[in-house]
Scaffold this motif. Structure first.
Motif, PDB file in Angstrom:
ATOM      1  N   ASN A  88       0.834  -1.206   0.000  1.00  0.00           N
ATOM      2  CA  ASN A  88       0.000   0.000   0.000  1.00  0.00           C
ATOM      3  C   ASN A  88       0.865   1.252   0.000  1.00  0.00           C
ATOM      4  N   GLN A  89       1.931   1.250   0.794  1.00  0.00           N
ATOM      5  CA  GLN A  89       2.810   2.415   0.857  1.00  0.00           C
ATOM      6  C   GLN A  89       3.514   2.649  -0.483  1.00  0.00           C
ATOM      7  N   VAL A  90       3.962   1.580  -1.115  1.00  0.00           N
ATOM      8  CA  VAL A  90       4.634   1.704  -2.415  1.00  0.00           C
ATOM      9  C   VAL A  90       3.656   2.221  -3.454  1.00  0.00           C
ATOM     10  N   ARG A  91       2.445   1.665  -3.483  1.00  0.00           N
ATOM     11  CA  ARG A  91       1.450   2.120  -4.465  1.00  0.00           C
ATOM     12  C   ARG A  91       1.063   3.573  -4.224  1.00  0.00           C
ATOM     13  N   ARG A  92       0.928   3.979  -2.960  1.00  0.00           N
ATOM     14  CA  ARG A  92       0.615   5.392  -2.668  1.00  0.00           C
ATOM     15  C   ARG A  92       1.717   6.305  -3.180  1.00  0.00           C
ATOM     16  N   ARG A  93       2.969   5.920  -2.922  1.00  0.00           N
ATOM     17  CA  ARG A  93       4.091   6.750  -3.364  1.00  0.00           C
ATOM     18  C   ARG A  93       4.122   6.858  -4.888  1.00  0.00           C
ATOM     19  N   ALA A  94       3.870   5.742  -5.564  1.00  0.00           N
ATOM     20  CA  ALA A  94       3.853   5.754  -7.031  1.00  0.00           C
ATOM     21  C   ALA A  94       2.718   6.634  -7.551  1.00  0.00           C
ATOM     22  N   LEU A  95       1.559   6.522  -6.944  1.00  0.00           N
ATOM     23  CA  LEU A  95       0.410   7.314  -7.360  1.00  0.00           C
ATOM     24  C   LEU A  95       0.634   8.797  -7.088  1.00  0.00           C
ATOM     25  N   ARG A  96       1.215   9.105  -5.938  1.00  0.00           N
ATOM     26  CA  ARG A  96       1.512  10.503  -5.599  1.00  0.00           C
ATOM     27  C   ARG A  96       2.482  11.102  -6.615  1.00  0.00           C
ATOM     28  N   LYS A  97       3.496  10.321  -6.990  1.00  0.00           N
ATOM     29  CA  LYS A  97       4.489  10.808  -7.956  1.00  0.00           C
ATOM     30  C   LYS A  97       3.856  10.995  -9.329  1.00  0.00           C
ATOM     31  N   ALA A  98       3.040  10.037  -9.762  1.00  0.00           N
ATOM     32  CA  ALA A  98       2.374  10.150 -11.068  1.00  0.00           C
ATOM     33  C   ALA A  98       1.430  11.350 -11.091  1.00  0.00           C
ATOM     34  N   SER A 138       1.684  14.078  -9.277  1.00  0.00           N
ATOM     35  CA  SER A 138       2.453  15.329  -9.275  1.00  0.00           C
ATOM     36  C   SER A 138       3.013  15.645 -10.658  1.00  0.00           C
ATOM     37  N   HIS A 139       3.351  14.625 -11.431  1.00  0.00           N
ATOM     38  CA  HIS A 139       3.818  14.857 -12.807  1.00  0.00           C
ATOM     39  C   HIS A 139       2.708  15.419 -13.683  1.00  0.00           C
ATOM     40  N   GLN A 140       1.472  15.174 -13.289  1.00  0.00           N
ATOM     41  CA  GLN A 140       0.327  15.714 -14.034  1.00  0.00           C
ATOM     42  C   GLN A 140      -0.178  17.027 -13.429  1.00  0.00           C
ATOM     43  N   GLY A 141       0.530  17.513 -12.393  1.00  0.00           N
ATOM     44  CA  GLY A 141       0.144  18.768 -11.761  1.00  0.00           C
ATOM     45  C   GLY A 141      -1.010  18.619 -10.783  1.00  0.00           C
ATOM     46  N   LEU A 142      -1.220  17.392 -10.286  1.00  0.00           N
ATOM     47  CA  LEU A 142      -2.309  17.139  -9.342  1.00  0.00           C
ATOM     48  C   LEU A 142      -1.736  16.883  -7.958  1.00  0.00           C
ATOM     49  N   ALA A 143      -2.515  17.252  -6.957  1.00  0.00           N
ATOM     50  CA  ALA A 143      -2.141  16.962  -5.575  1.00  0.00           C
ATOM     51  C   ALA A 143      -3.261  16.137  -4.960  1.00  0.00           C
ATOM     52  N   LEU A 144      -2.911  14.965  -4.466  1.00  0.00           N
ATOM     53  CA  LEU A 144      -3.903  14.083  -3.855  1.00  0.00           C
ATOM     54  C   LEU A 144      -3.688  14.060  -2.349  1.00  0.00           C
ATOM     55  N   ASP A 145      -4.775  14.153  -1.591  1.00  0.00           N
ATOM     56  CA  ASP A 145      -4.640  14.050  -0.146  1.00  0.00           C
ATOM     57  C   ASP A 145      -4.617  12.573   0.251  1.00  0.00           C
ATOM     58  N   LEU A 153      -5.525   9.100  -1.882  1.00  0.00           N
ATOM     59  CA  LEU A 153      -4.504   8.085  -2.128  1.00  0.00           C
ATOM     60  C   LEU A 153      -4.952   6.732  -1.586  1.00  0.00           C
ATOM     61  N   ARG A 154      -5.504   6.743  -0.387  1.00  0.00           N
ATOM     62  CA  ARG A 154      -5.965   5.503   0.235  1.00  0.00           C
ATOM     63  C   ARG A 154      -7.058   4.849  -0.605  1.00  0.00           C
ATOM     64  N   ALA A 155      -7.997   5.653  -1.083  1.00  0.00           N
ATOM     65  CA  ALA A 155      -9.107   5.123  -1.878  1.00  0.00           C
ATOM     66  C   ALA A 155      -8.631   4.547  -3.208  1.00  0.00           C
ATOM     67  N   LEU A 156      -7.624   5.155  -3.803  1.00  0.00           N
ATOM     68  CA  LEU A 156      -7.149   4.722  -5.118  1.00  0.00           C
ATOM     69  C   LEU A 156      -6.115   3.604  -5.067  1.00  0.00           C
TER      70      LEU A 156
END
Length: 80
Positions: free
Chosen positions: A39-49, A51-58, A62-65
C-alpha cells in the motif's frame, strides 16, 4: 524493432521500479506487513504520477485509489 511501450517515456522507468517494489513486498515473511508495504509503495507511485500531471492528492484520495482492503484482524487492530 520498436522499443517496448514502457521504455518510451522517462517516467516509465520509475513506474517499473514501483511495480517491482510492490511485487517484492509479497516476499516479506510477516503477515499483514506485506500488504501494508505494498500500500505504501502504491501510494508513493500514485503521488508521484499525480504530481507529474500537476495534481495533488490528499491521503484519503490516495488511500481510496491505491490501498488494498485488508479486512479481518487488521481492521479490528486498526480501529483500536
Amino acid at each position: 524493432m520498436n522499443a517496448p511501450i514502457l521504455d518510451a517515456h522517462p517516467h516509465h522507468a520509475g513506474i517499473k521500479r514501483y511495480a517491482v517494489a510492490a511485487a517484492a513486498c509479497e516476499l516479506l515473511p510477516v503477515p499483514l506487513l506485506d500488504v501494508y508495504a505494498q500500500n505504501q509503495v502504491r501510494r508513493r507511485a500514485l503521488r508521484k504520477a499525480a504530481s507529474h500531471q500537476g495534481l495533488a492528492l490528499d491521503e484519503d484520495q490516495l488511500r481510496a485509489l491505491a490501498d488494498e482492503e485488508l479486512g479481518g484482524a487488521w481492521e479490528i487492530a486498526r480501529r483500536l
